[in-house]
Design an enzyme around this catalytic site. Structure first.
Site, mmCIF file in Angstrom:
data_model
loop_
_atom_site.group_PDB
_atom_site.id
_atom_site.type_symbol
_atom_site.label_atom_id
_atom_site.label_comp_id
_atom_site.label_asym_id
_atom_site.label_seq_id
_atom_site.Cartn_x
_atom_site.Cartn_y
_atom_site.Cartn_z
ATOM 1 N N LYS A 1 1.006 -0.989 0.208
ATOM 2 C CA LYS A 1 0.282 -0.236 0.334
ATOM 3 C C LYS A 1 0.764 1.631 -0.288
ATOM 4 O O LYS A 1 2.480 1.135 0.449
ATOM 5 C CB LYS A 1 -1.088 0.149 1.468
ATOM 6 C CG LYS A 1 -1.970 -1.017 1.356
ATOM 7 C CD LYS A 1 -2.800 -0.746 2.883
ATOM 8 C CE LYS A 1 -3.983 -1.532 2.811
ATOM 9 N NZ LYS A 1 -5.207 -1.870 1.635
ATOM 10 N N ARG B 1 -10.227 -11.384 1.508
ATOM 11 C CA ARG B 1 -11.136 -12.261 1.334
ATOM 12 C C ARG B 1 -10.222 -13.083 1.112
ATOM 13 O O ARG B 1 -11.239 -14.971 1.433
ATOM 14 C CB ARG B 1 -11.130 -12.094 -0.264
ATOM 15 C CG ARG B 1 -10.789 -11.762 -0.945
ATOM 16 C CD ARG B 1 -10.856 -10.760 -2.140
ATOM 17 N NE ARG B 1 -11.034 -10.096 -1.811
ATOM 18 C CZ ARG B 1 -11.539 -9.221 -3.079
ATOM 19 N NH1 ARG B 1 -11.236 -9.024 -3.918
ATOM 20 N NH2 ARG B 1 -11.286 -7.296 -2.655
#
Ligand code: BES
Ligand code: ZN
Ligand code: ZN
Length: 499
Positions: free
Chosen positions: A281, A355
């Site tokens: 990120k 996920r």
């Protein structure tokens, strides 16, 4: 803060501060109609003082406006705090909760240690007590645990809610509200911890303390156990970090309920820090990724509340906890992982890690016999684009179950909004080499993330809550400090109680 009910008449209450709600009656006062009977009662006790303030324009009743008076005539209280309730027709439990919270934070800032809150009539008495208690206890949370020069004088020791009659139903409503809001504050405290302290190992410890403190069954699966179960997706995310992962499992089992009955599974994402992994990120704002475990924190907190409230349904919380780090052992874009379900996943972006860990946790919950599943996860930046910081994004594979959850959310004053999950979105989840990629295209990112989870939840009725935009309050409100919100705790406790 100690919170109790009082049945004394408002004018006789000897307190540091009496808090009353004043509505925004606009021009209706001109008609001579009693637009706000509570106001009129208090005004006549105080010898017309309030009406005078209203005429002067200093007292508007606009939502969350505050006016503080000292030594009000006709009242035993040392101060009278008037909090705006806004328009009477918009008055509901959320407004009441926020007004109560505003009063607490205002008085705390003034160095007041004790007060009595006088809720206006217009809502059922139990709702008054519940919403007021929620508002007061949630407002009392402070996210400054590591400040060494705290102003200890700014502390509320005791608050009372003034209700007309002494009914045991009101006392138990208060007890329930305290349990639920203390759970919400637990979720906030866990989410607020920095990632150097709140490691997966520490979260296991904290969950264990909760479980032993209130008599829940507890288990934490380590890497070995998870490898044995084939949890390749969860372990793939964890492999870049020196901190070992865990799967936290907490069981609440009601006595005398047949095992064939419904069994609720609560699955919560607990990434204690999300750097993104090799798909790293940007630095700007990365510190916020300590709250990437807010979904897991919420589920641990819900279990604490349920252990006290004892619903007649079995509930199992499954909280996968990992740290998502880059490093020489980290998984790479393009790696293939085999999930516990047997499905293979091509990890195209290591930052779509939530996920992956949820896929294995959902499979585990289903194998534990859960008949209904709810997951909560700070899953996507895309849900923040779609719904901002106001609503939780809600996805499902079974409308009826989602409707029950949304009804609970409404009753608890938590804003949640249904999102679509049409089969067409599945077209984005095509991999050349494996069963599924872990990301879709640029568009509808919150939906493709939910679609990925659905592959593992089906056919079990399942609701997914994307709390990325709502688990952290970006701006302080008069009734809440900025920081972790503890969203979804109240709704999920309510849902379990109603199931
Ligand atoms: N933890 C983030 C999502 C997030 C974003 C939480 C903002 C809280 C605030 C999640 O793991 C993530 O990085 N998602 C990616 C997915 C993308 C790579 C498909 C995202 O949303 O950018
Ligand atoms: Zn991520
Ligand atoms: Zn994440």
């Amino acid at each position: 803060m100690k919170l109790t009910l009082t049945h004394q008449a408002p004018e006789l209450l000897e307190t540091e501060a009496l808090v009353a709600i004043v509505f925004d009656t606009g021009d209706d006062t001109a008609t001579g109609e009693p637009a706000d009977p509570g106001f009129d009662r208090l005004d006549s006790l105080a010898g017309g003082l309030l009406a005078e303030l209203r005429r002067s324009g200093e007292l508007t009743g606009k939502a969350l406006d505050t006016v503080l008076l000292h030594r009000p005539a006709g009242l035993a209280a040392r101060r009278l705090l008037l909090v705006g309730g806004g328009k009477r027709e918009k008055w509901d439990l959320a407004q009441l909760r926020n007004a109560a919270g505003t009063a607490l934070r205002f008085l705390k800032g003034k160095g007041v240690h004790e007060f009595v809150f006088l809720p206006p009539d217009g809502l059922p008495a139990e709702t008054l007590v519940t919403a007021t208690a929620w508002g007061l206890i949630a407002a009392d949370f402070e996210p400054d645990s590591y400040k060494t020069d705290k102003n200890n004088d700014h502390r509320i020791d005791r608050a009372q809610i003034a209700v007309g009659s002494a009914e045991s139903a009101l006392e138990s409503a208060l007890e329930r509200a305290v349990v639920v809001t203390e759970a919400q504050n637990l979720a906030r405290a866990l989410s607020n911890e920095p990632a150097n302290r709140m490691t997966p190992r520490e979260l296991v410890q904290r969950a264990q303390q909760v479980a032993y403190g209130c008599g829940l069954d507890f288990e934490a699966l380590d890497s070995e156990r998870m490898r044995g179960l084939g949890m390749g997706a969860l372990l793939g995310v964890a492999q870049g970090s020196a901190e070992p992962p865990a799967l936290i499992v907490m069981h609440y089992r009601p006595a005398g309920i047949p095992s064939s009955n419904a069994h609720l599974g609560l699955v919560g994402k607990a990434v204690t820090f999300d750097t993104g992994g090799i798909s790293i990120k940007p630095a700007d704002g990365m510190e916020k990724m300590k709250y990437d475990m807010a979904g897991g924190a919420a589920m641990i907190a819900v279990m604490q509340a349920l252990a006290h409230l004892k619903p007649s349904i079995a509930v199992t919380a499954v909280v996968p906890t990992v740290e998502n780090m880059p490093g020489s052992r980290a998984q790479r874009p393009g790696d293939i992982q085999t999930t516990m379900s047997g499905k293979t996943v091509e990890v195209l972006n290591t930052d779509a890690e939530g996920r992956l860990i949820l896929a294995d946790a959902i499979t585990y919950a289903r194998r534990q016999g859960c008949t209904h599943l709810v997951d909560a996860a700070t899953l996507t930046g895309a849900i923040v684009v779609a719904l901002g910081h106001t609503n939780v994004g809600v996805f499902t594979n079974q409308q009826a179950f989602q409707d029950r959850l949304l009804a609970s959310a409404r009753d608890c004053g938590e804003k949640m909004w249904p999102m679509p999950l049409d089969d067409e979105y599945k077209e984005q989840l095509q991999s050349n080499i494996a069963d599924l990629p872990n990301i879709g295209s640029r568009w509808g990112g919150a939906i493709t993330a939910a679609m990925f989870l659905k592959e593992f939840a089906d056919p079990t009725p399942w609701v997914h809550l994307d709390i990325a935009g709502t688990a952290w309050l970006e701006e302080a409100k008069p009734y809440m400090p900025k920081g972790p919100s503890g969203v979804a705790v109240r709704t999920l406790v309510d849902l379990a109680m109603k199931m």
